[in-house]
Scaffold this motif. Sequence first.
Motif, PDB file in Angstrom:
ATOM      1  N   SER A 111       0.821  -1.204   0.000  1.00 17.75           N
ATOM      2  CA  SER A 111       0.000   0.000   0.000  1.00 17.75           C
ATOM      3  C   SER A 111       0.855   1.254   0.000  1.00 17.75           C
ATOM      4  N   LYS A 112       0.299   2.313  -0.577  1.00 22.55           N
ATOM      5  CA  LYS A 112       0.900   3.632  -0.517  1.00 22.55           C
ATOM      6  C   LYS A 112       0.222   4.495   0.549  1.00 22.55           C
ATOM      7  N   PHE A 113      -0.553   3.878   1.411  1.00 23.35           N
ATOM      8  CA  PHE A 113      -1.294   4.615   2.428  1.00 23.35           C
ATOM      9  C   PHE A 113      -0.841   4.186   3.821  1.00 23.35           C
ATOM     10  N   GLY A 114      -0.820   5.161   4.732  1.00 24.83           N
ATOM     11  CA  GLY A 114      -0.302   4.896   6.071  1.00 24.83           C
ATOM     12  C   GLY A 114      -1.362   4.747   7.141  1.00 24.83           C
ATOM     13  N   GLU A 115      -2.638   4.780   6.772  1.00 25.15           N
ATOM     14  CA  GLU A 115      -3.706   4.705   7.770  1.00 25.15           C
ATOM     15  C   GLU A 115      -3.957   3.253   8.166  1.00 25.15           C
ATOM     16  N   VAL A 116      -3.106   2.723   9.042  1.00 25.41           N
ATOM     17  CA  VAL A 116      -3.174   1.305   9.414  1.00 25.41           C
ATOM     18  C   VAL A 116      -3.958   1.068  10.696  1.00 25.41           C
ATOM     19  N   GLY A 117      -4.580   2.108  11.238  1.00 31.46           N
ATOM     20  CA  GLY A 117      -5.334   1.962  12.476  1.00 31.46           C
ATOM     21  C   GLY A 117      -6.323   0.808  12.484  1.00 31.46           C
ATOM     22  N   PRO A 118      -7.126   0.615  11.407  1.00 30.89           N
ATOM     23  CA  PRO A 118      -8.089  -0.491  11.409  1.00 30.89           C
ATOM     24  C   PRO A 118      -7.456  -1.875  11.506  1.00 30.89           C
ATOM     25  N   LEU A 119      -6.155  -1.980  11.197  1.00 22.75           N
ATOM     26  CA  LEU A 119      -5.496  -3.292  11.207  1.00 22.75           C
ATOM     27  C   LEU A 119      -4.861  -3.614  12.550  1.00 22.75           C
ATOM     28  N   ALA A 166       4.888  -3.465  12.732  1.00 24.66           N
ATOM     29  CA  ALA A 166       5.892  -4.380  13.287  1.00 24.66           C
ATOM     30  C   ALA A 166       5.670  -4.573  14.780  1.00 24.66           C
ATOM     31  N   ARG A 167       5.329  -3.502  15.476  1.00 20.20           N
ATOM     32  CA  ARG A 167       5.096  -3.600  16.916  1.00 20.20           C
ATOM     33  C   ARG A 167       3.808  -4.336  17.241  1.00 20.20           C
ATOM     34  N   ASP A 168       2.924  -4.446  16.267  1.00 22.55           N
ATOM     35  CA  ASP A 168       1.696  -5.217  16.458  1.00 22.55           C
ATOM     36  C   ASP A 168       1.860  -6.662  15.997  1.00 22.55           C
ATOM     37  N   GLY A 169       3.069  -7.057  15.644  1.00 25.01           N
ATOM     38  CA  GLY A 169       3.350  -8.444  15.311  1.00 25.01           C
ATOM     39  C   GLY A 169       3.198  -8.829  13.861  1.00 25.01           C
ATOM     40  N   TYR A 170       2.825  -7.888  13.013  1.00 23.78           N
ATOM     41  CA  TYR A 170       2.725  -8.212  11.588  1.00 23.78           C
ATOM     42  C   TYR A 170       4.121  -8.438  11.007  1.00 23.78           C
ATOM     43  N   GLY A 229      -4.311  -4.631  16.147  1.00 26.14           N
ATOM     44  CA  GLY A 229      -5.077  -5.420  17.102  1.00 26.14           C
ATOM     45  C   GLY A 229      -5.881  -6.557  16.503  1.00 26.14           C
ATOM     46  N   LEU A 230      -5.887  -6.681  15.180  1.00 28.56           N
ATOM     47  CA  LEU A 230      -6.615  -7.788  14.563  1.00 28.56           C
ATOM     48  C   LEU A 230      -5.874  -9.106  14.811  1.00 28.56           C
ATOM     49  N   PRO A 231      -6.587 -10.212  14.903  1.00 26.89           N
ATOM     50  CA  PRO A 231      -5.947 -11.524  15.135  1.00 26.89           C
ATOM     51  C   PRO A 231      -5.327 -12.076  13.858  1.00 26.89           C
ATOM     52  N   HIS A 232      -4.164 -11.558  13.489  1.00 33.32           N
ATOM     53  CA  HIS A 232      -3.537 -11.920  12.215  1.00 33.32           C
ATOM     54  C   HIS A 232      -2.720 -13.203  12.292  1.00 33.32           C
ATOM     55  N   GLY A 233      -2.378 -13.656  13.498  1.00 34.06           N
ATOM     56  CA  GLY A 233      -1.674 -14.928  13.651  1.00 34.06           C
ATOM     57  C   GLY A 233      -0.312 -14.986  12.986  1.00 34.06           C
ATOM     58  N   ARG A 234       0.299 -13.833  12.712  1.00 35.00           N
ATOM     59  CA  ARG A 234       1.597 -13.772  12.012  1.00 35.00           C
ATOM     60  C   ARG A 234       1.529 -14.388  10.615  1.00 35.00           C
ATOM     61  N   ARG A 235       0.334 -14.464  10.071  1.00 34.71           N
ATOM     62  CA  ARG A 235       0.162 -15.012   8.720  1.00 34.71           C
ATOM     63  C   ARG A 235      -0.102 -13.916   7.702  1.00 34.71           C
ATOM     64  N   ALA A 269      12.447   3.862  12.290  1.00 32.87           N
ATOM     65  CA  ALA A 269      11.074   3.477  12.624  1.00 32.87           C
ATOM     66  C   ALA A 269      11.015   2.107  13.287  1.00 32.87           C
ATOM     67  N   LEU A 270      11.969   1.243  12.970  1.00 30.93           N
ATOM     68  CA  LEU A 270      11.989  -0.115  13.515  1.00 30.93           C
ATOM     69  C   LEU A 270      12.911  -0.253  14.725  1.00 30.93           C
ATOM     70  N   ASP A 271      13.480   0.840  15.170  1.00 29.93           N
ATOM     71  CA  ASP A 271      14.389   0.782  16.311  1.00 29.93           C
ATOM     72  C   ASP A 271      13.664   0.204  17.531  1.00 29.93           C
ATOM     73  N   GLY A 272      14.242  -0.813  18.118  1.00 31.52           N
ATOM     74  CA  GLY A 272      13.658  -1.427  19.300  1.00 31.52           C
ATOM     75  C   GLY A 272      12.727  -2.585  19.018  1.00 31.52           C
ATOM     76  N   VAL A 273      12.384  -2.841  17.744  1.00 26.03           N
ATOM     77  CA  VAL A 273      11.530  -3.985  17.404  1.00 26.03           C
ATOM     78  C   VAL A 273      12.405  -5.235  17.393  1.00 26.03           C
ATOM     79  N   ALA A 274      12.050  -6.208  18.223  1.00 23.85           N
ATOM     80  CA  ALA A 274      12.915  -7.377  18.392  1.00 23.85           C
ATOM     81  C   ALA A 274      12.993  -8.235  17.139  1.00 23.85           C
ATOM     82  N   ASP A 275      11.854  -8.488  16.507  1.00 23.30           N
ATOM     83  CA  ASP A 275      11.821  -9.385  15.347  1.00 23.30           C
ATOM     84  C   ASP A 275      10.937  -8.787  14.268  1.00 23.30           C
TER      85      ASP A 275
END
Length: 353
Positions: free
Chosen positions: A186-194, A235-239, A196-202, A268-274
């Motif tokens: 995506s070229k859009f940064g409005e990721v708020g709706p995503l 990344a901080r939400d596990g995606y 907390g969703l149960p994405h399961g790292r998939r 932007a990814l500073d401090g993200v473990a994985d």
Amino acid sequence: MPSRLWRPRRVLVTRSALAHAHGRAIAERAAGLGADVIELSGDRLALPKPEDPRAAYREAKATLAVVVASESKRRLQPIPPSADWRFDLAEGCHAHCQYCYLAGSLAGPPVTRVYANVEEILAGLPQALGQGGVTSVSPERAGEGTTFEASCYADPLGIEHLTGSLSEAIRFFGAWDAPVQLRFTSKFGEVGPLIGLPHGRRVRVRLSVNAQALIRFEGGTSPLSERIEAIGRLARDGYRIGLTIAPIQPVEGWREGYADLFDQTARALDGVADPDLTAEFITHRFTPKSKTVLQGWYPGSDLDLDEASRSRKLTKFGSTKWVYPAPQMREMRDTLTALLAERLPQAGMLYWT
């Protein structure tokens, strides 16, 4: 709601789309944003036909159509080198990118069509599990499982506030207990709706980014800074996350521009473990058809579409496309892959094209 989110002026809803709860919900959201919602008596779209091509373009870009994906539209298609399979939640884009590759791919006025029968679309995906010609057969990418690309003919995140379709797909993949991955860019940064969703790292969300000097060609999209900020949030939400670096162009100062892009991402990814970060490199190319369409849409653009500075290649269908000459392509590839390794050593490069 941020003012930058798209508000279509007119929404056409077909009779078949109204038979789906998802289609009715899209119409209600659009009406809540002030759009003129028109419920059609049938399934044929009544599109405006202004005599002025520029007026026709503006009308189409301001129109959302809620339709039902036919059986042929739901048929899975291979989509190398990105993923095993392509499926569509929508078709078309409301943004105004002056190099838009859809200009040569989709016929007719550039109306954004969204599909009301999302449940039916998702229900057809399991038939392709374990099949495909990219990650399903690649030792290097086998860890991704069977991959499904959802942004080939649309930017589903840019219309998520209207459709909710992307969230449905993420929930579907999150609950799918199998080696699979949903991918979209995506070229859009409005990721708020995503968040907390149960994405399961998939799910791997890639943000389409470029050197800052080239963002000016991407009208109606989020600023580069917001896209990079979104990478950190996801990344901080596990995606799983990624950079789609496209379309790469050797403009003045391009080396410094792409180095800065990678530096911003690292911050932007500073401090993200994985972060599980990937990178896809796509150079600019065009076809005779897309050039004609784009010059009609954006007659004042200074985007470089000069065939004299390119090399002619044939697509897999035998048609012409214009790409950068091999020496220039090698220079860009060597430079950018070295910069990626230096500035974002945790990133895995998927392909260069």
